[in-house]
Design an enzyme around this catalytic site. Sequence first.
Site, PDB file in Angstrom:
ATOM      1  N   HIS A   1      -7.689 -13.263 -21.054  1.00 13.87           N
ATOM      2  CA  HIS A   1      -6.459 -12.532 -20.713  1.00 13.87           C
ATOM      3  C   HIS A   1      -6.491 -12.288 -19.202  1.00 13.87           C
ATOM      4  O   HIS A   1      -6.563 -13.224 -18.419  1.00 13.87           O
ATOM      5  CB  HIS A   1      -6.430 -11.254 -21.564  1.00 13.87           C
ATOM      6  CG  HIS A   1      -5.149 -10.481 -21.550  1.00 13.87           C
ATOM      7  ND1 HIS A   1      -3.994 -10.916 -20.962  1.00 13.87           N
ATOM      8  CD2 HIS A   1      -4.843  -9.253 -22.063  1.00 13.87           C
ATOM      9  CE1 HIS A   1      -3.034 -10.008 -21.122  1.00 13.87           C
ATOM     10  NE2 HIS A   1      -3.539  -8.984 -21.784  1.00 13.87           N
TER      11      HIS A   1
ATOM     12  N   HIS B   1      -1.498 -21.286 -22.564  1.00 17.78           N
ATOM     13  CA  HIS B   1      -0.920 -19.984 -22.912  1.00 17.78           C
ATOM     14  C   HIS B   1      -0.495 -20.007 -24.370  1.00 17.78           C
ATOM     15  O   HIS B   1      -0.036 -21.034 -24.864  1.00 17.78           O
ATOM     16  CB  HIS B   1       0.292 -19.683 -22.022  1.00 17.78           C
ATOM     17  CG  HIS B   1       0.660 -18.245 -22.021  1.00 17.78           C
ATOM     18  ND1 HIS B   1       1.473 -17.692 -22.977  1.00 17.78           N
ATOM     19  CD2 HIS B   1       0.275 -17.239 -21.206  1.00 17.78           C
ATOM     20  CE1 HIS B   1       1.592 -16.398 -22.730  1.00 17.78           C
ATOM     21  NE2 HIS B   1       0.880 -16.088 -21.666  1.00 17.78           N
TER      22      HIS B   1
ATOM     23  N   ASP C   1      -2.480 -16.814 -13.919  1.00 17.87           N
ATOM     24  CA  ASP C   1      -3.774 -16.546 -13.284  1.00 17.87           C
ATOM     25  C   ASP C   1      -4.281 -17.700 -12.430  1.00 17.87           C
ATOM     26  O   ASP C   1      -5.301 -17.561 -11.763  1.00 17.87           O
ATOM     27  CB  ASP C   1      -4.821 -16.228 -14.370  1.00 17.87           C
ATOM     28  CG  ASP C   1      -4.519 -14.908 -15.058  1.00 17.87           C
ATOM     29  OD1 ASP C   1      -4.184 -13.948 -14.347  1.00 17.87           O
ATOM     30  OD2 ASP C   1      -4.615 -14.837 -16.288  1.00 17.87           O
TER      31      ASP C   1
HETATM   32  N1  CMC Z   1      -8.815 -25.601 -21.294  1.00 20.74           N
HETATM   33  C1  CMC Z   1      -9.099 -26.588 -22.171  1.00 20.74           C
HETATM   34  N2  CMC Z   1      -8.578 -26.650 -23.423  1.00 20.74           N
HETATM   35  C2  CMC Z   1      -7.741 -25.674 -23.782  1.00 20.74           C
HETATM   36  C3  CMC Z   1      -7.382 -24.622 -22.917  1.00 20.74           C
HETATM   37  C4  CMC Z   1      -7.956 -24.607 -21.624  1.00 20.74           C
HETATM   38  N3  CMC Z   1      -7.651 -23.657 -20.758  1.00 20.74           N
HETATM   39  N4  CMC Z   1      -6.539 -23.800 -23.546  1.00 20.74           N
HETATM   40  C5  CMC Z   1      -6.358 -24.301 -24.773  1.00 20.74           C
HETATM   41  N5  CMC Z   1      -7.067 -25.439 -24.910  1.00 20.74           N
HETATM   42  C6  CMC Z   1      -7.078 -26.331 -26.076  1.00 20.74           C
HETATM   43  C7  CMC Z   1      -7.936 -25.757 -27.197  1.00 20.74           C
HETATM   44  O1  CMC Z   1      -9.270 -26.200 -27.107  1.00 20.74           O
HETATM   45  C8  CMC Z   1      -7.231 -26.301 -28.420  1.00 20.74           C
HETATM   46  O2  CMC Z   1      -7.556 -27.660 -28.542  1.00 20.74           O
HETATM   47  P1  CMC Z   1      -7.740 -28.317 -30.029  1.00 20.74           P
HETATM   48  O3  CMC Z   1      -6.341 -28.266 -30.631  1.00 20.74           O
HETATM   49  O4  CMC Z   1      -8.231 -29.684 -29.777  1.00 20.74           O
HETATM   50  O5  CMC Z   1      -8.708 -27.446 -30.755  1.00 20.74           O
HETATM   51  C9  CMC Z   1      -5.751 -26.245 -28.027  1.00 20.74           C
HETATM   52  O6  CMC Z   1      -5.747 -26.366 -26.586  1.00 20.74           O
HETATM   53  C10 CMC Z   1      -5.050 -24.944 -28.426  1.00 20.74           C
HETATM   54  O7  CMC Z   1      -5.795 -23.853 -27.876  1.00 20.74           O
HETATM   55  P2  CMC Z   1      -5.965 -22.432 -28.552  1.00 20.74           P
HETATM   56  O8  CMC Z   1      -7.250 -21.838 -28.109  1.00 20.74           O
HETATM   57  O9  CMC Z   1      -5.714 -22.541 -30.028  1.00 20.74           O
HETATM   58  O10 CMC Z   1      -4.735 -21.661 -27.923  1.00 20.74           O
HETATM   59  P3  CMC Z   1      -4.504 -20.097 -27.940  1.00 20.74           P
HETATM   60  O11 CMC Z   1      -3.039 -19.904 -27.953  1.00 20.74           O
HETATM   61  O12 CMC Z   1      -5.288 -19.448 -29.026  1.00 20.74           O
HETATM   62  O13 CMC Z   1      -5.134 -19.616 -26.548  1.00 20.74           O
HETATM   63  C11 CMC Z   1      -5.381 -19.087 -24.268  1.00 20.74           C
HETATM   64  C12 CMC Z   1      -4.379 -19.333 -25.414  1.00 20.74           C
HETATM   65  C13 CMC Z   1      -4.606 -18.550 -23.055  1.00 20.74           C
HETATM   66  C14 CMC Z   1      -6.400 -18.035 -24.696  1.00 20.74           C
HETATM   67  C15 CMC Z   1      -6.072 -20.420 -23.923  1.00 20.74           C
HETATM   68  O14 CMC Z   1      -5.137 -21.388 -23.489  1.00 20.74           O
HETATM   69  C16 CMC Z   1      -7.177 -20.257 -22.861  1.00 20.74           C
HETATM   70  O15 CMC Z   1      -8.307 -19.928 -23.209  1.00 20.74           O
HETATM   71  N6  CMC Z   1      -6.840 -20.471 -21.555  1.00 20.74           N
HETATM   72  C17 CMC Z   1      -7.819 -20.229 -20.499  1.00 20.74           C
HETATM   73  C18 CMC Z   1      -7.900 -18.749 -20.172  1.00 20.74           C
HETATM   74  C19 CMC Z   1      -6.689 -18.277 -19.409  1.00 20.74           C
HETATM   75  O16 CMC Z   1      -6.252 -18.891 -18.439  1.00 20.74           O
HETATM   76  N7  CMC Z   1      -6.161 -17.121 -19.821  1.00 20.74           N
HETATM   77  C20 CMC Z   1      -5.002 -16.494 -19.173  1.00 20.74           C
HETATM   78  C21 CMC Z   1      -3.793 -16.544 -20.050  1.00 20.74           C
HETATM   79  S1  CMC Z   1      -2.261 -16.153 -19.184  1.00 20.74           S
HETATM   80  C22 CMC Z   1      -2.401 -14.547 -18.615  1.00 20.74           C
HETATM   81  C23 CMC Z   1      -2.819 -13.534 -19.605  1.00 20.74           C
HETATM   82  O17 CMC Z   1      -2.494 -13.564 -20.777  1.00 20.74           O
HETATM   83  O18 CMC Z   1      -3.478 -12.612 -19.167  1.00 20.74           O
END
Ligand code: CMC
Length: 439
Positions: free
Chosen positions: A281, A320, A376
């Site tokens: 986050h 996201h 971010d």
């Molecule tokens: N790098 C590599 N792969 C990713 C990433 C990433 N940053 N984000 C998602 N994926 C992949 C994930 O491995 C999955 O792949 P597969 O379908 O093969 O298993 C697919 O994309 C879907 O990901 P998810 O984890 O199910 O998606 P989510 O909606 O649960 O998570 C998230 C959203 C923001 C937590 C995630 O994208 C992430 O960890 N991003 C990096 C951390 C980040 O930048 N966070 C800030 C978010 S925006 C500001 C805020 O909210 O504060």
Amino acid sequence: MQGQPSRTTSQPLEMVDALTITDHRTGAQHRLEIQDETIRALQLRPIKVREEDFGLMAYDPGYTNTASCRSAITYIDGERGILSHRGYGIEELAEFSHHEEVAWLLLEGELPTEAELASFRREIAENYQPPGWMVDLFRSFPRESTPMFMIQAALAALGAAFPDSLEVHDPAVRRRHIMRLFGMTPALVALAFRRSRDFAPVEADPSLSYAGNFLRMMLGKPGEAYQPEPALERAMDALLVVHADHEQNCSAAVVRSVGSSEANAYSAVSGGAGALFGPLHGGANQAVLEMLDRIGSTEAIPGFLESCKKGEQRLMGFGHRVYKSYDPRARIIHNLAEKVFEVTGVNPHLAIARELERTALEDDYFISRKLFPNVDFYSGLIYDAMGFETGMFTPFFATGRMIGWLAHWNEMHHDPERRIARPRQIYTGPGPRDYPKAD
Ligand code: CMC
């Protein structure tokens, strides 16, 4: 929600949108009413095999498809990359509004008139200075503490100064504490920053804007006048606006969850700060800079992305839950960064960040998963160029987000359908068994 009209009481039942579910365990059919493109989860409960069964539940880890409230504050269309507050697009708010105006908008529902803004600004400035004993609280932390630990603790502790904040049902009391928390947050963040550098605190200057006073309390000298550099004050102001709210994000959902037990505003936002701290986050802005440091050069980008694709690490600042296209906040912050770099000099990490973004956006792994830069990805580059250490990046996010948390906490109290947040579970532990008694 998605622009669907709600059912009016005069609308006959057969005209109401509905869903018919066939339970293939029993052959029974169940009619579920659809309102606002949503079904009420409790309509599932009567679906059961035996009368004594509990009934059907919805299973939704991470609440990916569950609406937990109605809210009129923020709208996001993740497919089209649209973010608006009370109907106003984030691009225009970031360009034309100061954070104080956006704060009024989030709280009151409309942009302020000139007179409203002037008196609101006075009210905020009267709350810039926290109680004196907060300085001792920050001094009690080891100097090397990560600032978010101090800030989360300080937000909860601040409530002890204002016991009337427990009267959460009184709108006037709520409003008073919203103003206190909003007004004092920059000072708490500045105290954390100054503690980490072992600097004496700087008193607030009510004549300065919210962003200007924030910069003064961090960068000024005790007892001396401070005039913020206009370009940096404007950049900080816009960054606060861009972070102000993001509907039911993890931390706002926590604020509502804590508040649903009728806890006071200080406890609720302290909980929100805890949620924001995590690297998935608000902690991602810090993680991005650390990642860029680790990558070190544009030549190392392909190898780094390969390891992300293997699931060994994440490309921080990408992806996201809601946006499946470019996060509009990332675009605003990218443009802002260029203005800041004219004053501070270009951040040496910028070239790596841009090349990383370009390469990822051409890569099928990121394209097929609709992973784009989020808020971010570039914000840390600005804070870094301003001379702040990475531990301060998430506190800056918290300073902007404070008003969103408070607006949600307040809105929740007007919601006639609000109930204590209490999810269900699917129990997976052992069934009843005999306690092993000593022979
Ligand atoms: N790098 C590599 N792969 C990713 C990433 C990433 N940053 N984000 C998602 N994926 C992949 C994930 O491995 C999955 O792949 P597969 O379908 O093969 O298993 C697919 O994309 C879907 O990901 P998810 O984890 O199910 O998606 P989510 O909606 O649960 O998570 C998230 C959203 C923001 C937590 C995630 O994208 C992430 O960890 N991003 C990096 C951390 C980040 O930048 N966070 C800030 C978010 S925006 C500001 C805020 O909210 O504060």
